[in-house]
Design a protein around this motif. Structure first.
Motif, short mmCIF file in Angstrom:
data_model
loop_
_atom_site.label_atom_id
_atom_site.label_comp_id
_atom_site.label_asym_id
_atom_site.label_seq_id
_atom_site.Cartn_x
_atom_site.Cartn_y
_atom_site.Cartn_z
N ASN A 88 0.85 -1.13 -0.01
CA ASN A 88 0.02 0.14 -0.16
C ASN A 88 0.81 1.13 0.04
OD1 ASN A 88 -3.21 -0.66 0.82
ND2 ASN A 88 -1.66 -2.40 1.48
N SER B 221 -1.18 -1.03 -4.13
CA SER B 221 -2.52 -0.45 -3.82
C SER B 221 -2.05 1.01 -3.50
CB SER B 221 -3.27 -1.01 -2.48
OG SER B 221 -4.18 -0.16 -2.02
N HIS C 186 -6.01 2.71 -4.99
CA HIS C 186 -6.58 2.86 -3.65
C HIS C 186 -7.04 4.28 -3.36
CE1 HIS C 186 -7.06 1.73 0.65
NE2 HIS C 186 -5.70 2.08 0.76
N ASN D 122 -5.46 8.69 0.55
CA ASN D 122 -6.13 7.76 1.62
C ASN D 122 -6.66 8.42 2.69
OD1 ASN D 122 -6.06 4.97 2.00
ND2 ASN D 122 -4.98 5.07 3.71
#
Length: 291
Positions: A22, A77, A103, A107
């Motif tokens: 990620n 991601s 993603h 975030n």
């Protein structure tokens, strides 16, 4: 698993093992979502911002080097704004043959409360951004895993092939949609360095023991019907100096086993659609008929 068709993996593999780094970007002053505060402390949250920045500055290089040494590619991601904020990371991922999937934009931009058109705009923006660096948008993980029930419909309509938003199975699985096709590919909140280290406060030895136990069980069960194991990692967690060696040790442990396939998420989806989707969908249809 009762009555389920047996999956046939490439090369007769008994399990697929894939790693999802990620690689995220957290905004300095993100908009506040009424359903969830983006930072645990008062903004600007200097500590948490800089801790995550460590992953992109330092931690990424460590995990990329360990994976490259063992010829394991990543399926990233990606907070797609990393394309603009950290172009050297994107270049390195492309050089290594890693997949990039979305993603979300940041975030810190959750799907909680978004209209359907706002959600769609994020998907389109992700596709257009990844195209600029030579990647197609095949996979999806909603920021902080905040999808609405309609999100999967939008993903299918926009050509996304797989989602990681669901944690219900050890194999890929077709999703029930109004139109189009979309599969769930196994991701993990259990085999995920952030919950392990930050939520459960596990030591390095405990993390390694859990990873090995997960792999061993899925490898054994895969002899009857192949499984998919994902290890979800974050450079600001696993890329720390005191954790990187446990990552290397676990990769060596996995590589010591025969009959393991090391695909990207995109390759799992391609294999599944080409050879398994129709078989499993037909089986699911018989279950619906019985119900």
């Amino acid at each position: 698993m009762r009555g389920r068709p047996r999956l046939e993996m490439p090369g007769g593999a008994r399990m697929a093992f894939w790693i999802a780094p990620n690689i995220e970007h957290y905004e300095w002053m993100p908009p506040v979502n009424p359903n969830r505060h983006p930072n645990p402390r008062v903004m600007p949250d200097v500590m948490n911002y800089s801790m995550r920045d460590y992953g992109n500055r330092i931690g990424f290089r460590r995990i990329a080097e360990e994976m490259a040494r063992r010829d394991i590619r990543g399926s990233v991601s990606l907070s797609v704004t990393v394309v603009d904020h950290f172009p050297e990371i994107i270049a390195r991922c492309n050089d290594l043959g890693w997949e990039l999937f979305s993603h979300g934009i940041y975030n810190t931009r959750y799907f909680y409360g978004m209209t359907l058109e706002e959600q769609r705009r994020v998907v389109i923006d992700s596709r257009e951004t990844l195209a600029r660096v030579g990647q197609s948008l095949d996979g999806w993980l909603t920021p902080a895993i905040t999808p609405s029930l309609e999100t999967q419909e939008i993903l299918a309509q926009e050509g996304v092939r797989y989602t990681l938003d669901y944690f219900h199975d050890d194999q890929p699985m077709p999703l029930s949609l109004k139109t189009g096709r979309l599969i769930s590919v196994p991701y993990s909140i259990e085999m995920n360095d952030t919950p392990m280290a930050a939520w459960h406060l596990m030591s390095g030895e405990e993390i390694l023991a859990s990873l090995k136990a997960q792999f061993d069980r899925m490898y054994a069960e895969g002899a009857q019907n192949p499984r998919v194991m994902c290890f979800a990692i974050h450079p600001f967690v696993l890329g720390q100096p005191h954790r990187i060696d446990l990552f290397a040790e676990f990769l060596d442990y996995v590589k010591a086993h025969a009959d393991v396939w090391y695909p990207t998420g995109r390759e799992i989806a391609e294999w599944y659609y080409e050879t398994q989707y129709d078989r499993v969908s037909a089986w699911l249809g018989t279950l619906e008929g019985e119900a």
